[in-house]
Design a protein around this motif. Sequence first.
Motif, mmCIF file in Angstrom:
data_model
loop_
_atom_site.group_PDB
_atom_site.id
_atom_site.type_symbol
_atom_site.label_atom_id
_atom_site.label_comp_id
_atom_site.label_asym_id
_atom_site.label_seq_id
_atom_site.Cartn_x
_atom_site.Cartn_y
_atom_site.Cartn_z
ATOM 1 N N LEU A 1 18.841 -6.249 -18.449
ATOM 2 C CA LEU A 1 19.372 -5.899 -17.137
ATOM 3 C C LEU A 1 18.396 -5.055 -16.343
ATOM 4 N N TYR A 2 17.770 -4.101 -16.993
ATOM 5 C CA TYR A 2 16.759 -3.292 -16.321
ATOM 6 C C TYR A 2 15.834 -2.677 -17.349
ATOM 7 N N VAL A 3 14.661 -2.240 -16.881
ATOM 8 C CA VAL A 3 13.649 -1.626 -17.742
ATOM 9 C C VAL A 3 13.259 -0.283 -17.125
ATOM 10 N N ASP A 4 13.317 0.763 -17.932
ATOM 11 C CA ASP A 4 12.960 2.115 -17.496
ATOM 12 C C ASP A 4 11.663 2.519 -18.171
ATOM 13 N N ASN A 5 10.586 2.597 -17.404
ATOM 14 C CA ASN A 5 9.300 3.052 -17.916
ATOM 15 C C ASN A 5 9.005 4.492 -17.510
ATOM 16 N N GLY A 6 10.027 5.205 -17.099
ATOM 17 C CA GLY A 6 9.822 6.585 -16.661
ATOM 18 C C GLY A 6 9.570 6.658 -15.172
ATOM 19 N N SER A 7 8.333 6.485 -14.751
ATOM 20 C CA SER A 7 8.000 6.575 -13.329
ATOM 21 C C SER A 7 8.083 5.230 -12.622
ATOM 22 N N VAL A 8 8.257 4.159 -13.377
ATOM 23 C CA VAL A 8 8.384 2.819 -12.801
ATOM 24 C C VAL A 8 9.561 2.121 -13.466
ATOM 25 N N LEU A 9 10.503 1.617 -12.658
ATOM 26 C CA LEU A 9 11.692 0.957 -13.184
ATOM 27 C C LEU A 9 11.892 -0.359 -12.455
ATOM 28 N N THR A 10 12.397 -1.347 -13.161
ATOM 29 C CA THR A 10 12.678 -2.652 -12.567
ATOM 30 C C THR A 10 14.043 -3.130 -13.024
ATOM 31 N N SER A 11 14.678 -3.946 -12.212
ATOM 32 C CA SER A 11 15.999 -4.464 -12.592
ATOM 33 C C SER A 11 16.063 -5.957 -12.365
ATOM 34 N N ALA A 12 17.038 -6.584 -13.008
ATOM 35 C CA ALA A 12 17.367 -7.974 -12.734
ATOM 36 C C ALA A 12 18.146 -8.022 -11.415
ATOM 37 N N GLY A 13 18.809 -9.136 -11.135
ATOM 38 C CA GLY A 13 19.403 -9.325 -9.821
ATOM 39 C C GLY A 13 20.816 -8.794 -9.658
ATOM 40 N N ASP B 1 0.826 -1.211 0.000
ATOM 41 C CA ASP B 1 0.000 0.000 0.000
ATOM 42 C C ASP B 1 0.862 1.263 0.000
ATOM 43 N N ALA B 2 1.946 1.243 0.784
ATOM 44 C CA ALA B 2 2.805 2.420 0.870
ATOM 45 C C ALA B 2 3.488 2.711 -0.464
ATOM 46 N N VAL B 3 3.922 1.652 -1.169
ATOM 47 C CA VAL B 3 4.566 1.827 -2.474
ATOM 48 C C VAL B 3 3.558 2.356 -3.487
ATOM 49 N N ARG B 4 2.352 1.811 -3.487
ATOM 50 C CA ARG B 4 1.322 2.274 -4.406
ATOM 51 C C ARG B 4 0.980 3.748 -4.143
ATOM 52 N N GLU B 5 0.814 4.105 -2.882
ATOM 53 C CA GLU B 5 0.466 5.484 -2.529
ATOM 54 C C GLU B 5 1.588 6.454 -2.892
ATOM 55 N N ALA B 6 2.836 6.004 -2.749
ATOM 56 C CA ALA B 6 3.957 6.864 -3.119
ATOM 57 C C ALA B 6 3.941 7.148 -4.614
ATOM 58 N N HIS B 7 3.676 6.132 -5.410
ATOM 59 C CA HIS B 7 3.611 6.331 -6.858
ATOM 60 C C HIS B 7 2.439 7.232 -7.221
ATOM 61 N N GLU B 8 1.302 7.054 -6.575
ATOM 62 C CA GLU B 8 0.145 7.904 -6.845
ATOM 63 C C GLU B 8 0.417 9.356 -6.456
ATOM 64 N N ALA B 9 1.309 9.543 -5.482
ATOM 65 C CA ALA B 9 1.677 10.894 -5.061
ATOM 66 C C ALA B 9 2.714 11.526 -5.970
ATOM 67 N N GLY B 10 3.204 10.766 -6.957
ATOM 68 C CA GLY B 10 4.142 11.321 -7.932
ATOM 69 C C GLY B 10 5.556 10.807 -7.841
ATOM 70 N N ALA B 11 5.819 9.838 -6.978
ATOM 71 C CA ALA B 11 7.181 9.327 -6.834
ATOM 72 C C ALA B 11 7.556 8.422 -8.002
ATOM 73 N N ARG B 12 8.823 8.452 -8.361
ATOM 74 C CA ARG B 12 9.420 7.474 -9.274
ATOM 75 C C ARG B 12 9.759 6.251 -8.434
ATOM 76 N N VAL B 13 9.286 5.075 -8.839
ATOM 77 C CA VAL B 13 9.468 3.865 -8.036
ATOM 78 C C VAL B 13 10.338 2.882 -8.803
ATOM 79 N N ALA B 14 11.390 2.396 -8.151
ATOM 80 C CA ALA B 14 12.317 1.456 -8.786
ATOM 81 C C ALA B 14 12.471 0.235 -7.905
ATOM 82 N N SER B 15 12.363 -0.938 -8.516
ATOM 83 C CA SER B 15 12.585 -2.181 -7.774
ATOM 84 C C SER B 15 13.916 -2.781 -8.172
ATOM 85 N N LEU B 16 14.559 -3.431 -7.206
ATOM 86 C CA LEU B 16 15.826 -4.115 -7.431
ATOM 87 C C LEU B 16 15.590 -5.612 -7.306
ATOM 88 N N CYS B 17 15.982 -6.348 -8.343
ATOM 89 C CA CYS B 17 15.855 -7.799 -8.337
ATOM 90 C C CYS B 17 14.389 -8.200 -8.114
#
Length: 314
Positions: A143-155, A86-102
């Motif tokens: 290795l990683y994907v940049d969607n602008g406001s949402v990013l994900t990476s491999a391990g 919930d906290a991660v979702r709310e942060a993104h809705e508030a305008g944060a760029r969210v990046a996950s590692l692995c």
Amino acid sequence: MTTVALAATDGMLHFELSLAHEVFAAAPAGVTAPWYDFTVCGPAAVRIGRFRLEPDAGLDRLRQADTVIVPGWADIDEEPPAQLVDAVREAHEAGARVASLCTGAFVLAAAGLLDGRRATTHWAHTEALAARHPRVEVDPDVLYVDNGSVLTSAGKAAALDLCLHLVRLDLGSSVANAVARRLVVPPHRAGGQAQFVTAPVPEQDDHPLAALLPWIIERLDQPLTVEDLARRAGMSSRHLGRHFRAVTGTTPLQWLLTQRIRHAQELLEKTDDGVDSIAAATGMGTATTLRRHFNRTVGVPPDAYRRTFRSRTR
């Protein structure tokens, strides 16, 4: 000053959490630009593997951050805590760029942030991510994907690549390179490179690429061809291509182009040289060629990149 919040809860991987802290918590020596305001956020004391961590603030602080980093989730068969999701979702809705590692991608997917988006995670868990979240377009080969406001990476190492990518976006290539030098890692690996290569680095000093790669970097202003590189390495072009694919996950020409673009970024950041001069210094030949490749790789023309970078640093 850009604020970075690192989410920390029980059940996370300490390696990814630690490397995010290493990158964002303190500026490398010699960097005078304003650095990140870094905060570790979690629900009271948390257990990270064998380590106990005292967060600076609660998970609700994620909503106030410009960038939220979600480290790897240790047990992908266990649902991440609802409070974290919930906290991660709310942060993104508030305008944060969210990046996950692995495997932090499983947290983002649970929050619905990856629905309809391309994403990645550690290659060993991409099938599980795709099966559990069918609305996510899982790419197992990058290795990683940049969607602008949402990013994900491999391990592991790819998580560090993504962190350096974020620094490069925010503060430029020169600063990202300074962080890489402090950590003694390569300054840039493009997100589209393969996750799994047979030999990520040359295993011996006498490996054919161990001397060739520095030789290339010193001659980026020259019009090098695959045949030139093969001749220097003392092998056929086909043999060279196999070595490059095994060590870097990409082709000789693509690797060379990436180095030219990164050098162009540094010159745009650190000098007032015109695009024609930079094209010559990076081996692009003409300003038109530089603009075409730069725009395709970076997403903006060289002049716009220079203006944006200097605006950010000011």
